[in-house]
Each structure stands twice: as C-alpha cells, then as structure tokens.
Design a protein around this motif. Structure first.
Motif, short mmCIF file in Angstrom:
data_model
loop_
_atom_site.label_atom_id
_atom_site.label_comp_id
_atom_site.label_asym_id
_atom_site.label_seq_id
_atom_site.Cartn_x
_atom_site.Cartn_y
_atom_site.Cartn_z
N ALA A 156 0.67 -1.30 0.06
CA ALA A 156 0.15 0.07 0.04
C ALA A 156 0.94 1.31 0.06
N GLY A 157 1.99 1.24 0.69
CA GLY A 157 2.71 2.32 0.79
C GLY A 157 3.34 2.44 -0.47
N MET A 158 3.84 1.69 -0.96
CA MET A 158 4.50 1.89 -2.39
C MET A 158 3.54 2.34 -3.48
N THR A 187 4.52 -15.63 -1.02
CA THR A 187 4.46 -16.47 -2.30
C THR A 187 4.93 -15.84 -3.45
N ASP A 188 5.01 -16.64 -4.36
CA ASP A 188 5.75 -16.60 -5.87
C ASP A 188 5.06 -15.11 -6.24
N ALA A 189 3.69 -15.41 -6.32
CA ALA A 189 2.76 -14.32 -6.64
C ALA A 189 3.08 -13.01 -6.19
N GLU A 190 3.17 -13.04 -4.70
CA GLU A 190 3.35 -11.88 -3.99
C GLU A 190 4.88 -11.05 -4.34
N ARG A 191 5.83 -11.90 -4.44
CA ARG A 191 6.98 -11.64 -4.65
C ARG A 191 7.11 -10.80 -5.97
N GLU A 220 7.38 -5.63 -9.09
CA GLU A 220 6.86 -4.94 -10.26
C GLU A 220 6.42 -3.49 -9.49
N LEU A 221 6.19 -3.60 -7.93
CA LEU A 221 5.97 -2.20 -7.44
C LEU A 221 7.18 -1.70 -7.16
N ALA A 245 9.76 -1.39 -9.05
CA ALA A 245 10.39 -1.12 -10.42
C ALA A 245 9.68 0.11 -10.68
N ALA A 246 8.39 0.36 -10.30
CA ALA A 246 7.34 1.39 -10.61
C ALA A 246 8.11 2.63 -9.69
N VAL A 247 8.28 2.39 -8.27
CA VAL A 247 8.65 3.14 -7.56
C VAL A 247 10.14 3.80 -8.13
N ALA A 248 11.09 2.88 -8.56
CA ALA A 248 12.25 3.33 -9.05
C ALA A 248 12.13 4.28 -10.41
N ALA A 249 11.07 4.10 -10.95
CA ALA A 249 10.87 4.91 -12.37
C ALA A 249 10.01 6.09 -12.13
#
Length: 948
Positions: free
Chosen positions: A196-198, A228-232, A237-238, A240-244
């Motif tokens: 949520a924070g990201m 889980t794998d899906a959570e990781r 993805e999140l 990467a979006a923060v870094a962008a």
C-alpha cells in the motif's frame, strides 16, 4: 538423538564451521537476501561464527544454532527470537563498544564482536537467574514498595540495584560515531514501504507531487518479501514502478518516528555510508501512514521460552535468511499467515508435528523445557515433543502516527484489533492493512487511491477512497494459563491482574505501575494483550478499557542524531606554532587551543611581576560598532552608563540577561566619533554578538548601529609587567606612552613593528602595568616575535592562561562562568558600584532592582585559608554546623607572589564581614577554616601598579 536434545545442546554453542555448514542454514531460497559469495566472520561471546552478507546478526547466529540470545530483565529467564524484527524484545546485544543493538534488524558486518547482555558471568550460567526463585516477591509495583525505609540504607540498596541494571556497557573512551541532520520539503511523505505504501507513493508522484517514501526494513516490500511467488512478483513490479518515478525519494532502514504540528515529520535514517544516524526534519503537506500490521504474541505459560516464535518470524528466517528455525514444530494458527508458516516449514524439511487450528477452538496452554522449548501441551491435554512452537493469533495496529495527529484508535471485536478512529488531522491519512483487510490487489488499489488523494490535498477535488473490508478473526489474547505479556519488562498476566486488584482501573496507570509496554519494544507487540487482560480483570470490554497514548518518538533516537554533526571547530591564533615550538601545554578553551603554560606557571607569574611578559589573548571576543546610536545600545546592554564616554577612553562594563544574571563582561573603547570597539570574554564572543543583534533586530531596528564581529580579524596579545612600557616604546610608532598622554583605561592607535592599523588598550587583567595590543591577524606572529626580540634584555617571557588566572585571582578579578553561574545576579557578584539603576532602562534592570531591595543573596568575597599551605579545591562547600551549606569556593590557587593560598567564593550575607571565619568542607571530607578578606583583591588592592 531427538531434535529437542540436539537443539538443547546447540542452544548456546555456535558452530565454528563455515557459514554454509552452519547446522541450521538452509540451501538457497527463492526470496533470500543473502550474498553467499561473501562470508562474514565475527564472534559471539568470544567464539568464532560465520554468516553471509545480507544476514542480520540474529539470523547469522540462528543459522549457527544459537537459540538463547539474552536473559530477561527481571527474572533472567533465557530468551530467544520472537519476531525477528527491529522490535524483537529479546535480541538487544552488545556489539563491540555499542550497547543495546537491535540484532534482529542490524545487518551483519565482518569482524564485529557480539556479546549477550543482561547475563553474568555468562549467558549459559547466569547467577542472577536466582531471581526466579523469589519471583513471587518481585511482582507489580515491587520497586515502589521496597527500599523505602529505613532511608539511611538507600545508598546500599542503590548499589545492589545497580548490579541488576539491564542493558549493555558504554566505555568512557568509546569512539564517537558520525551523525547528521537534513531538511526535506515534500508534498507527500509515506510512512511504510509495503504494497500500500509503495502504491501510494507511485500514485502521488504520478499526480505531480514530490514524495518521500520511508521504510523501516532494509528493503521495500513489507510482507511481500517473504510471501508467495505471486506476492514477490507483485513486489518486484511495485519496486520497479517506484524506481521509475523521479519524484519519489526512497529511504530504507529508516522510520518516521514522530509527527508534530503542521506535519513537521521526524525521520530517523540509519546505516548511511560514514553516518551512524541522520535525523531528517521533513515538512510534508500530507503524511500517508501505511505501516502495515505487527503480529502479536499469545499469552500462556512458558510463552517466553526460546523456540516460541511468531509466524512472521518463522517466515522471515526461512525465506529471507535461509534459516531453519527448528526441527520439529507445532503451529497454533488462527489465520492464513499461520497456515503459510506451516507450509514454509514443511517445504524446508521441518517436521510439523501438529497444526492447531484456533479458528475451530484449538489452543495451546503450556510450553515446557529447561533453557529451550522441548514440549507443548495443547488445550485438549495432548503433549507434543517439539523444539519450535509457532503462534499466529492476530495483529497489533501501529496507529501511533495517527495518534500523534490527534486520532484515537477504535476496537473492532469482530476483527480482533484496533482501527483508526478517523478523528485526526485532515493532512494525515492511513492506507493499507492499518485500515482494513483485502486481497493484495485491493490493498494496492487502496494505497493508490490514498496516494492520489494525498497529492491533491488542498485542491478542490480529491479522489474518492473506497474503504477496505474487515475480515473476521477470533479474539485470542490469553490462554487458560498465565504467561509473559511484556517480554521487554518481564511483566506477566498475573502482574496485570494483581494491579487491578490493588485498584488500578486505568490502563494508563497500570502501564506505569507494572511497566507493561514501557520496555525497548514500547508496546508494539503486546499492547493489545495488555489491554485485553486488563479488560478481563475489570470485567469490561476492550473498547471500554481503551488504549494507552502513543507519544513520539515511535522508535529510539540516538542523542547523537538529535545533536547532529559534531561541529568541533578548532581555532588557532596566528602565534600557535610559536607556542608549540616552545613546549606550551595546550588548553582547550571552547573552540580555541590556547597555551596553558610553558612549564612553570609560578615562574611565569614572577617574571610578569618583576619584568615583562606576553600572553596570547587572540580568542577575546571583539565587535566593531559603528553608528550614531551606539551609546544607546551600550546603555541598553550594559548595567553602567555609556552616554558620555570620551573619545579615546575605555570603560569596563558588565552585561546581565533579562533575569539579572551576569551574562558577560569586558571593555569597550571609543575609537572615533561614531566608532567603538567592544571586547567580550573568549567564551562569550558568540553569545554577546547574538545578544546585541537580538536587541537591534527585534526591539530597536530604528537604531542606526552596524555590528561586525572581528574576533579573528585581529591577533591580540597582552604585554604586562613593570617594564612593559619600555618594551612597547621600542617597537611602537606614533603613540606617546607617557602616563599623562596615555593614561589607564584609554585606547590609542599606532604602528607596531612596521605594521599599520594596530590599536592598544591600556588595561590590565593581571594587576600590572599592561597594554592589550590588537594587530591585523596576518601580522600577529611578526609583531609577537618583534616584542621578544626587542625585549630580550628586559627579561621578556611568555606566560600562559594558568599564570594569568593566578594573577587575576591575586588581583580579585572574577571570571564569568568560573566565579559566576546561571543564578549569579550582578549585586551578588559585588558589582554594586557598577549597576546604575538611575538609567532609564537596561537589560535586567527590574530583576536587579528587586535584588537590591530584597537582599538576602550570597555575595562574592575574597577568602584566605587559615593554613596558608592549604588550597581548597574549587567547588568546595562552605558550611555551618554539620550540614548547612552557606557558600562555595569558586576559584583557588597558591599565590607565588604572596606565598600563600588565595580564593574567591560566595558566602551567605551574614558572613561577608572581613575577618569572619568560615568552615570549608573539602572533597576528602576534611574541614578547614577560611577567613573573609577585606577586599576581593589580595595583591595591590589600591591599583597602584596597574596605574603606574
């Protein structure tokens, strides 16, 4: 051999093999944060251990088989990992010279020496664990009820209690870390780097806001990091979006520790290169609070045994640090996180002996073992051998930042936790799990909506935020048995019930009486348990009991971070190298390094009294004052009068603060019609400059005065002694030095040793004929050496600060800060002759008028020990009778001029009569007699020598 026996044997003996061969180290895990190519060696209680880069200190020790990390505060019970986070109450360790390190959070580094705290003589055999035998006598309020009478034995009680003080050790010579401060201005500050924070940070940045994203852990992701794998995948993805997003600044290993008026937000930033801690002072338009949830423990008998862990601790150890937390486990699960922990344990080869489902009434009532867990007793009476018990019974909502903004949490029995009350500030909003439950997509969507709204704060249209749901959860706080509620303070559920029986019906009072939630974790794990047990004792609901009040700081801040950088400026006079070459002993005087003496202070005194001496007084404060209203300023800041100071004259003055306390003293000379030079004490230069500017800028901006600090623009020296006029006459041009042409307390300008722009004050702190000379700093050493060359046949010699202090004491001149303190008003400092209450106004006048009229204040007097060989230590007390203090010694020295001890001191008003004998208590408890002298000056009281 059973797993329990193996775990017991390795509880305190770490493996001495490689990191890869550590007994509880797992093979590579998909989410691990380890760099297995970098093995880091360190020691644990003197034994060699290895870990990997990316390990925390605690995870490396756990991988090596360590299960007991510390001893508890009061009962000295063995303690192990509980939450494996910064807030783990059992993992504060000594690391080198640094005490109380949060080992479950601090990353491992090579070569460190780690030791257990709160155990003596060793962690394995702690003598103080005998406290458990008398535990029933050490209940709630023990300290308030014990050691009170007889009062005379308190010193002995204090020594005993000091031996039981918890925590590590700070060595007196420990190296100082580097600390820093920073100021940050953003539209949105997000506290918490989970999903949520990201999402909130990304949405706010995309809306055009500058964003600061703060995360307590070393990496963004929150619970997704060990999910889980899906959570990781969602976490990647999140991230990467923060870094962008260029508008987002990320601070990890940092935490928002306080929120103050107008969203002044304090952020503690740790682990920066070369900086131990940085305090960031953030001004944010909107604060988004997205800390997630903190898993709480369960209260039952034996719940603090090493081997009892939270489900999130197990998942962190397994997935992030590749540590096998045990060999045979029992899992008490009331939610999906407990189920996930059981799955993780099975995946890495742990024998999950039993999953007890609390949602269907399953329970754990007791954990047994000696120093570590060996057996668990379930609610149905079944006993299961195991070395690991995992509990997943619910959550504590860290609502502190909202509370700082005026909100109070509201309890929801259906969800078994507190939620924000919604009564806080409009510019502080919550996001994510703090607000409710939902799928990962729902939490991310909620964070995005909150972030977009935060970016739009103050605008007409704010995006709507859909509320999160609240998943049902059983209320699980205490089993049918009693156990530890606060691991930090050794507070049990029995202690809370006992407090209720004694009449403590407020959770705030119970907190203070029992110290529950007052330890290093500050209630982050156990506060809801404490409230629930008090509710049980008081026969009321949790909502009726309420919560304690969160106050900043949310996490500890080092004093170094609060102070900021250690700006220890070192100032040297232009003559410093000369002093060093002549063997001067250095004296640290504020920012300045001054020559204390050149080997024999008494000989230096004798030379000044007989011949001529030079002292470097460059650190004296100097302010250049120009303008037609300078006399008004001087009349305001000094207690004496200045309107009629003649051209070329110098006058002594004392400044008082508005409470009448002596602030500083010095002389000011009139160099021209509208040009004055003010001198201050060396230590008071900055204070006086600020004091003067404060009056000019805030009270009298209409006055035409310009102030320029010129302390370092001039090199200053005092030429003192009966031959000083003769010496000065050999190098000075353009000034008539005869007593008639250049009398005492006057100033002249001239050319010295070929240097223009020099000025001289005929004043004397030593009591001798002397001249204070100020020359342009670049020529200071040149003029200094010229004096020594010209005065070789006159017996010229250098003298240091110690000789000057002796001579000023012989002369009865007080030093501000040495012979005065923060309570010394002008009349007490024997300045009656100087204070002019008939002036229209000056700083401190009302208080000084009151002091004059009221009387009864201690006064500064000269003192002479009856035994001339006895020099009482400074700060020795003056007493009447057995214990009544009537004054103190402020300055004392052996006078080489008089051949006896001399002193200044403060005495009660009835003891100021010359000749009065007073008893002086020395630090070694001896008592001597001192006599009040007729004058402060015990050498040349009439001033004939300095006026010669």
């Amino acid at each position: 051999m059973s797993a329990a026996k193996v775990s017991s044997r390795t509880a305190t003996k770490a493996s001495s093999g490689s990191a890869a061969a550590a007994p509880m180290r797992l093979g590579p895990q998909p989410a691990e944060v380890l760099d297995r190519s970098r093995v880091l060696a360190f020691t644990w209680n003197g034994q060699p251990v290895e870990g990997f880069d990316g390990d925390t200190i605690a995870s490396a020790l756990a991988a090596a088989g360590v299960r007991v990390f510390s001893r508890s505060l009061k009962y000295h019970r063995p303690r192990g990992l509980l939450s494996a986070t910064y807030h783990d109450p059992n993992c504060t360790l000594q690391v080198g010279d640094e005490p109380n390190v949060r080992a479950a959070h601090r990353r491992l580094s090579a070569g460190i020496h780690v030791q257990a705290e709160n155990a003596w003589p060793s962690l394995a055999f702690d003598v103080r664990s005998a406290n458990r035998l008398v535990g029933r006598f050490l209940g709630a309020g023990f300290y308030y009820k014990t050691f009170i009478k007889p009062q005379r034995l308190w010193p002995a009680y204090e020594k005993v209690l000091a031996r039981f003080a918890a925590g590590g050790v700070v060595e007196a010579d420990s190296p100082h870390g580097h600390f820093d401060k920073r100021y940050v201005h953003v539209e949105v500050c997000v506290a918490g780097g989970g999903p949520a924070g990201m999402a909130a940070a990304i949405a706010a940045a995309q809306a055009g806001a500058r964003v600061l994203l703060v995360e307590e852990e070393h990496d963004l992701g929150g619970h997704l990091r060990f999910g889980t794998d899906a959570e990781r995948a969602a976490m990647v993805e999140l991230r990467a979006a923060v870094a962008a997003e260029p508008g987002v600044e990320v601070m990890t290993n940092s935490v928002v520790t306080g929120r103050y008026d107008d969203n002044w937000v304090a952020v503690v930033q740790r682990g920066l290169p070369g900086v131990f801690e940085r305090l960031c002072k953030v001004r944010a338009r909107t604060l988004v609070v997205a800390p997630g949830l903190i898993e709480r423990p369960y209260v039952f008998e034996g719940n603090d045994l090493p081997g009892v862990m939270l489900s999130t601790a197990v998942r962190r150890l397994v997935n992030l640090h590749a540590v096998k937390p045990g060999s045979r486990a029992v899992v008490l699960s009331a939610n999906a996180d407990g189920d996930a922990a059981a799955d993780d344990l099975r995946r890495v080869g742990v024998d999950v002996a039993r999953v007890v489902d609390a949602r269907t009434g399953g329970n754990v009532v007791r954990a047994d073992g000696g120093r570590v867990l060996r057996r668990v007793e379930l609610g149905d009476g079944t006993k299961v051998d195991c070395d690991l018990l995992v509990t997943a019974v619910g959550w504590t909502a860290p609502t502190s930042l909202l509370n700082f903004a005026g909100d109070r949490p509201v309890y929801d029995a259906g969800a078994a936790r507190f939620f924000p009350g919604g009564a806080g500030s409009d510019n502080v909003v919550a996001a994510g799990g703090l607000c409710g439950d939902g799928t990962l997509d729902e939490l991310i969507a909620h964070g995005r909506a909150v972030g977009a709204a935060a970016a739009a704060a103050g605008e007409n249209a704010r995006p709507a935020i859909s509320a999160l749901g609240r998943a049902p959860h059983p209320e699980l706080y205490r089993s049918t048995t009693h156990g530890i509620v606060d691991w930090s303070e050794d507070v049990s559920s029995k202690d809370l019930l006992a407090a209720a029986k004694e009449g403590y019906d407020s959770i705030e009072l119970v907190k203070r009486f029992t110290t529950v939630t007052m330890g290093p974790s500050q209630g982050k794990l156990e506060s809801v348990n404490a409230v629930a047990i008090m509710s049980e004792a008081l026969h009321q609901t949790i909502a009726e009991t309420g919560t304690t009040v969160w106050r900043p700081p949310y996490v500890p801040i080092t004093l170094g971070a609060l102070a900021g950088r250690g700006f220890e400026n070192t100032r040297l006079s232009p003559m410093h190298g000369w002093h060093v070459a002549r063997g001067a002993r250095p004296l640290v005087a504020g920012d300045w390094i001054r020559p204390d003496h050149y080997g024999d202070p008494a000989a230096e005194v004798n030379n000044v009294r007989s011949n001529v001496g030079l002292i470097d007084v460059t650190p004296l404060g100097k302010l250049d004052l120009r303008g037609p209203d300078v006399p008004k300023l001087l009349n305001l800041v000094y207690v004496n009068k200045w309107s009629k100071l003649p051209l070329g004259a110098v006058r002594y003055g004392v400044m008082c603060a508005e409470d009448g306390v002596v602030l500083d003293d010095g002389v000011t000379g009139r160099l021209g019609d509208e040009h004055y030079l003010m001198s201050t004490t060396s230590s008071g230069a900055a204070t006086v400059w600020e004091w003067v500017e404060n009056w000019l800028q805030t009270e009298h901006p209409e006055w035409r005065v310009h102030v320029t600090p010129v302390t370092t623009a001039y090199a200053s020296m005092n030429i003192a002694g009966p031959k000083s006029r003769e010496l000065l006459g050999r190098i000075l041009e353009g000034v008539d030095l005869s007593p008639e042409a250049f009398p005492y307390m006057h100033v002249r300008q001239g050319r010295m040793a070929g240097v223009d722009g020099c000025f001289l004050w005929r004043i004397g702190f030593t009591g001798e004929l002397s001249y204070e000379v100020h020359v342009p700093a670049a020529y200071g050493l040149h003029v200094w050496e010229a004096c020594f060359s010209a005065g070789a046949d006159l017996g010229v010699g250098a003298f240091g600060v110690e000789a000057q202090r002796i001579m000023r004491l012989e002369k009865g001149h007080f030093i501000v800060g040495q012979d005065t303190d923060g309570l010394t008003q002008a009349y007490g400092a024997d300045l009656d002759w100087l204070v002019k209450l008939d002036k229209d106004d000056f700083a401190g006048k009302p208080e000084l008028r009151w002091q004059q009229e009221s009387g009864g204040y201690q006064r500064l007097v000269g003192l002479q020990p009856v035994d001339p060989r006895e020099v009482p230590a400074e700060a020795s007390q003056l007493v009447e009778g057995a214990k009544h203090i009537v004054g103190r010694i402020t300055s004392s020295r052996m006078s080489p001029t008089l051949g006896r001890a001399i002193c200044l001191g403060f005495v009660a008003p009835h003891l100021t009569e010359p000749g009065t004998l007073i008893t002086c208590q020395l630090p070694d408890r001896r008592r001597i007699q001192v006599r009040v002298t007729e004058h402060l000056a015990q050498f040349d009281p009439d001033g004939e020598r300095l006026r010669g």
